[in-house]
Design an enzyme around this catalytic site. Sequence first.
Site, PDB file in Angstrom:
ATOM      1  N   HIS A 104      35.304 -16.124 -58.854  1.00 48.00           N
ATOM      2  CA  HIS A 104      35.917 -15.923 -57.188  1.00 48.00           C
ATOM      3  C   HIS A 104      35.961 -17.376 -56.478  1.00 48.00           C
ATOM      4  CE1 HIS A 104      37.066 -13.411 -54.092  1.00 48.00           C
ATOM      5  NE2 HIS A 104      36.397 -12.681 -54.582  1.00 48.00           N
ATOM      6  N   ASP A 106      41.187 -15.480 -55.956  1.00 49.74           N
ATOM      7  CA  ASP A 106      41.143 -14.556 -55.087  1.00 49.74           C
ATOM      8  C   ASP A 106      41.363 -12.786 -55.476  1.00 49.74           C
ATOM      9  OD1 ASP A 106      40.858 -16.263 -52.945  1.00 49.74           O
ATOM     10  OD2 ASP A 106      43.050 -16.424 -52.530  1.00 49.74           O
TER      11      ASP A 106
END
Length: 426
Positions: free
Chosen positions: A398, A402
């Site tokens: 992450h 995204d």
Amino acid sequence: MGTHVIKMPDIGEGIAEVELSQWHVKVGDLVVEDQVLADVMTDKAMVDIPSPVHGKVIALGGQPGEVMAVGSVLISIEVEGAGNLKESAAPAPVAAQEPPAAPKVEAVAESKPAAAAGPRPAPVCQGPMVAREADERPLASPAVRKHALDLGIQLRLVRGSGPAGRVLHEDLEAYLAQGQSNASAPAAAAYAQRHDEEQIQVIGMRRKIAQRMQDATQRAAHFSYVEEIDVTAIEELRAHLNEKHGTSRGKLTLLPFLVRALVVALRDFPQMNARYDDEAQVITRLGAVHVGVATQSDVGLMVPVVRHAEARSLWDSAAEISRLANAARNGKASRDELSGSTITLTSLGALGGIVSTPVLNLPEVAIVGVNKIVERPMVVKGQVVIRKMMNLSSSFDHRVVDGMDAALFIQAIRGLIEQPATLFVE
């Protein structure tokens, strides 16, 4: 008599030290030329250290789990001849032999030590069965190990009649002839209390795996995304291609289709085919698609790499996946074959479960996990029909990827798999 001192060899690529993973001999053992003495673990792979001489082991230079410097004394062997101390590096290390339980290994011819001066253990066979320690690895070729696996024989119970006690195919037949293929220690009563404990030292490949997994979970911000995929159409295509071309080109599994789907989907999502250097704070996106294929071996998880998947046909990918998987399970994968991936594909095959949460193969930023295929009733155009369904359980970093991009990437793979003709439309 003289003493031949074997030093830890230079394995290359600037490696200054390696971990001693396992001894295959002990003090007092007679060894022959090319017999495997020890396994050592580098940052990338397990390799065998063979003996360059015939003789008797008189000293071991370290204990399993110990990190040894290149050039340090590995083992001392008493040999016939001059009494002067001889020192040498071990012969070029070779990939470790296949662990006894590794599946799908091609049979190879039984190897025989070359004739040379020095003590050679006389072949003995005092019966087809012998008791060894549970963790003792009998000396045998990959072909014999595969034969024992196919016959359901515990190799450690078979007495070897070859040089240095090597187990031969004939020994397996003798063992079967005695009706002992299922011999084992008497089972304890089903409801008897047990108070035994076993401590297992975390060394070698297992320690490397533990370090990499811990490092990945501590450094990357993992998140997972799971999507259900209808694989009915692609399974029908796979069966058709195997029926038509299986004999001449080889059988296709689902994996080369998934590799192709990754290649096509990454054209629109290049951020997934990347490595993240979190110390330099640099993301490197790569045009080449080097797909790591997570492979379970008896010594632990290994990730051989299908290089330039973007330039391979289905059958080329299938052949390379098979070759690399066999090399990994056989302990023969080179360091180059186990490094350099840009994205990883992991699958537990028929044991794939419904959902998994794969751990990233740092410094990559994406890993695609394949779960098992199951037949389920599904509603298609208002009708209940039986379809072959499979989940993709994928994880992402992450810090780089995204959530929306991850979902769109997996949806793109889903579209390609459910409409397999689009895999080949340019």
